[in-house]
Design an enzyme around this catalytic site. Structure first.
Site, PDB file in Angstrom:
ATOM      1  CE  LYS A  35     -35.197-111.781 -35.299  1.00  0.00           C
ATOM      2  NZ  LYS A  35     -34.293-112.849 -35.790  1.00  0.00           N
TER       3      LYS A  35
HETATM    4  P1  NAD Z   1     -29.577-117.394 -26.853  1.00  0.00           P
HETATM    5  O1  NAD Z   1     -30.563-116.636 -26.263  1.00  0.00           O
HETATM    6  O2  NAD Z   1     -29.695-118.976 -27.100  1.00  0.00           O
HETATM    7  O3  NAD Z   1     -28.090-116.877 -26.508  1.00  0.00           O
HETATM    8  C1  NAD Z   1     -27.630-115.764 -26.416  1.00  0.00           C
HETATM    9  C2  NAD Z   1     -26.277-115.739 -25.652  1.00  0.00           C
HETATM   10  O4  NAD Z   1     -25.872-114.356 -25.541  1.00  0.00           O
HETATM   11  C3  NAD Z   1     -26.450-116.153 -24.178  1.00  0.00           C
HETATM   12  O5  NAD Z   1     -25.505-117.028 -24.030  1.00  0.00           O
HETATM   13  C4  NAD Z   1     -26.200-114.897 -23.509  1.00  0.00           C
HETATM   14  O6  NAD Z   1     -25.872-115.039 -22.143  1.00  0.00           O
HETATM   15  C5  NAD Z   1     -25.373-114.274 -24.466  1.00  0.00           C
HETATM   16  N1  NAD Z   1     -25.164-112.845 -24.132  1.00  0.00           N
HETATM   17  C6  NAD Z   1     -26.124-111.804 -23.977  1.00  0.00           C
HETATM   18  N2  NAD Z   1     -25.643-110.725 -23.674  1.00  0.00           N
HETATM   19  C7  NAD Z   1     -24.446-110.847 -23.913  1.00  0.00           C
HETATM   20  C8  NAD Z   1     -23.189-109.920 -23.630  1.00  0.00           C
HETATM   21  N3  NAD Z   1     -23.386-108.807 -23.187  1.00  0.00           N
HETATM   22  N4  NAD Z   1     -21.987-110.542 -23.604  1.00  0.00           N
HETATM   23  C9  NAD Z   1     -21.819-111.643 -23.962  1.00  0.00           C
HETATM   24  N5  NAD Z   1     -22.976-112.615 -24.310  1.00  0.00           N
HETATM   25  C10 NAD Z   1     -24.039-112.202 -24.114  1.00  0.00           C
HETATM   26  O7  NAD Z   1     -29.680-116.776 -28.434  1.00  0.00           O
HETATM   27  P2  NAD Z   1     -29.319-117.228 -29.995  1.00  0.00           P
HETATM   28  O8  NAD Z   1     -30.483-117.908 -30.498  1.00  0.00           O
HETATM   29  O9  NAD Z   1     -27.997-117.994 -29.951  1.00  0.00           O
HETATM   30  O10 NAD Z   1     -28.962-115.951 -30.691  1.00  0.00           O
HETATM   31  C11 NAD Z   1     -27.734-115.172 -30.844  1.00  0.00           C
HETATM   32  C12 NAD Z   1     -27.764-114.131 -31.789  1.00  0.00           C
HETATM   33  O11 NAD Z   1     -27.801-114.946 -33.124  1.00  0.00           O
HETATM   34  C13 NAD Z   1     -28.620-113.369 -32.053  1.00  0.00           C
HETATM   35  O12 NAD Z   1     -28.215-111.942 -32.664  1.00  0.00           O
HETATM   36  C14 NAD Z   1     -29.871-113.722 -32.888  1.00  0.00           C
HETATM   37  O13 NAD Z   1     -30.539-112.676 -33.475  1.00  0.00           O
HETATM   38  C15 NAD Z   1     -28.857-114.305 -33.778  1.00  0.00           C
HETATM   39  N6  NAD Z   1     -29.479-115.465 -34.434  1.00  0.00           N
HETATM   40  C16 NAD Z   1     -30.126-116.699 -33.952  1.00  0.00           C
HETATM   41  C17 NAD Z   1     -30.568-117.687 -34.938  1.00  0.00           C
HETATM   42  C18 NAD Z   1     -31.183-118.808 -34.230  1.00  0.00           C
HETATM   43  O14 NAD Z   1     -31.726-119.783 -35.114  1.00  0.00           O
HETATM   44  N7  NAD Z   1     -31.178-119.049 -32.951  1.00  0.00           N
HETATM   45  C19 NAD Z   1     -30.497-117.354 -36.307  1.00  0.00           C
HETATM   46  C20 NAD Z   1     -29.875-116.309 -36.722  1.00  0.00           C
HETATM   47  C21 NAD Z   1     -29.289-115.468 -35.955  1.00  0.00           C
END
Ligand code: NAD
Length: 417
Positions: free
Chosen positions: A104
């Site tokens: 990561k």
């Molecule tokens: P992103 O940046 O697209 O979205 C994150 C979202 O969370 C945003 O809408 C933001 O406004 C919101 N957010 C941030 N702080 C917040 C809070 N305190 N309360 C409520 N909402 C809040 O990120 P993403 O890629 O969707 O990732 C989200 C999660 O999923 C992370 O934990 C990431 O590690 C995990 N993840 C992502 C992927 C991927 O393919 N993108 C894959 C596996 C896991």
């Protein structure tokens, strides 16, 4: 004591190792990341000033294959968080049974405060600084919080320029035009949706009667919400960093996703008849069938676990639930599909993207989605079955499978020299 996500990883590993009957020697190495790189990234800002951003790339394990895992741009990124996220990737790839280890990366930056040009310069310099340890057969980044396909495209181009030839397989989640896979943008949310359907079926819940709450309407949350909406579920509460909205009759999810798709748009600016503005805590604690935390770590913890009213939790985010909260939820009879299973759709399709790049192939979206469904189906059922058989939670079940695969690979490789 301050929350440290890496402690969460270690505690979960210890629990699984005990059930598997491993001696400390057999799994000692899994407790430490193989390699950690810290970089200071100077960036020329639009106003001519220079700012230096702290960045990290951690390779937790390359025992089962090259390290694989996203790059996060967020102001709260720190080394322990990146270490935990890297370790979760090792176990996620092992549960999904794809030939990768875990890695990561992250940069301490609020990307919403940078212009697109500044973001591009930051990304290119960061890529150059981690270039010595990444590569198609070493370590393959992907999107995470605060990064997207555009950022992956810049990484691909920078690495290719340094290499002297086009190297699409160095990164996944790229724009389709650069060798990105059909279906990758939606893959994590699609996996979350599939896991929600599987667990509902096991628990005798008709998805048409289910209500859903989603914390974090980013890439993962918004796709999960939209696909579950399309399956006939009623999504009643969603949130992002600006707060939450609620509507008992069900929110207009396609309209919300459309609204959020413009850079900079937040839920606080969205309007729809009959919605109530609620806090993020209220979204997490809403009385729904399925809660999907899809924002950041440590959202369901000792302080609020008792107030969670959902029957089922499907973890879209990595590490949204602490180990203490896990026990509280379990005692309350709440069934939780863990992150390393529930959000593995993204890395599975990242693997498909890498395979296509290495073979210069392009698969159709239908084929990608079907292969993803088969992988998720198998992973879910193997976790569900072992959890039932051992009388443990689905999280422990997932770690039993993952840790066994990693430890067996370590055993066959041996310790060199
Ligand atoms: P992103 O940046 O697209 O979205 C994150 C979202 O969370 C945003 O809408 C933001 O406004 C919101 N957010 C941030 N702080 C917040 C809070 N305190 N309360 C409520 N909402 C809040 O990120 P993403 O890629 O969707 O990732 C989200 C999660 O999923 C992370 O934990 C990431 O590690 C995990 N993840 C992502 C992927 C991927 O393919 N993108 C894959 C596996 C896991």
């Amino acid at each position: 004591m301050a929350y440290n996500p890496y402690d969460n990883v270690l505690a979960t590993v210890e629990k699984a190792a005990k059930i598997l009957g491993y001696t400390p020697e057999e799994y000692e190495a899994v407790k430490y990341p193989e390699r950690e790189l810290s970089v200071s990234v100077p960036v020329r800002m639009d106003d001519g000033s220079v700012r230096v951003f702290q960045g990290y790339r951690v390779q937790h394990s390359t025992v089962r294959g090259p390290a694989k895992g996203g790059i996060r741009y967020h102001q709260n990124v720190n080394k322990d968080e990146v270490k935990a996220l890297a370790a979760w990737m090792t176990f996620k790839c092992a549960v999904a049974d794809i030939p990768y280890g875990g890695g990561k990366g992250g940069v301490v930056v609020d990307p919403t405060k940078l212009s697109v040009a500044e973001l591009q310069r930051l990304t290119r310099r960061f890529t150059a600084m981690i270039a010595p340890i990444i590569g198609p057969d070493r370590d393959i980044p992907a999107p995470d919080v605060g990064t997207n396909a555009d950022v992956m495209g810049w990484i691909m181009d920078t690495y290719s320029m340094l290499n002297g030839h086009s190297t699409p397989a160095v990164v996944t989640g790229k724009p389709i035009q650069l060798g990105g896979s059909q279906g990758r943008g939606e893959a994590t949310g699609r996996g979350v949706m599939l896991n929600a359907l599987y667990i509902c079926e096991k628990m005798g819940v008709d998805i048409h009667n289910a209500t859903i709450a989603v914390q974090g309407m980013g890439n993962v949350g918004s796709v999960s919400a939209r696909l579950l909406y399309e399956e006939g579920a009623k999504v009643v509460a969603v949130s992002d960093v600006s707060g939450g909205i609620y509507k008992a009759e069900g929110l207009d999810i396609p309209a919300i996703c459309q609204y959020l798709s413009t850079r900079g748009n937040l839920l606080s600016g969205y309007t729809e008849d009959g919605i109530t503005r609620i806090s993020n805590e209220e979204v997490l604690e809403s009385d729904v069938t399925v809660l999907i935390p899809a924002a950041l770590e440590n959202q369901i913890n000792e302080q609020n676990a008792d107030r969670i009213r959902a029957k089922i939790i499907v973890e879209g985010a990595n590490g949204p639930t602490t180990i203490e909260a896990d026990d509280i939820l379990d005692k309350k009879g709440i069934v939780l599909v863990p992150d390393i299973l529930a959000n593995s759709g993204g890395v599975v399709v990242s693997y498909f993207e890498w395979v296509q790049n290495l073979q210069a192939l392009e698969w159709e979206e239908k084929e990608v989605n079907e292969k993803l469904r088969r992988n998720m189906d198998k992973a879910f059922n193997s976790v569900y079955d072992i959890a039932k058989q051992k009388g443990v939670t689905l999280r422990t079940g997932a770690y039993l499978i993952a840790l066994k695969r990693v430890v067996e690979s370590m055993h066959f490789r041996g310790i060199w020299p």
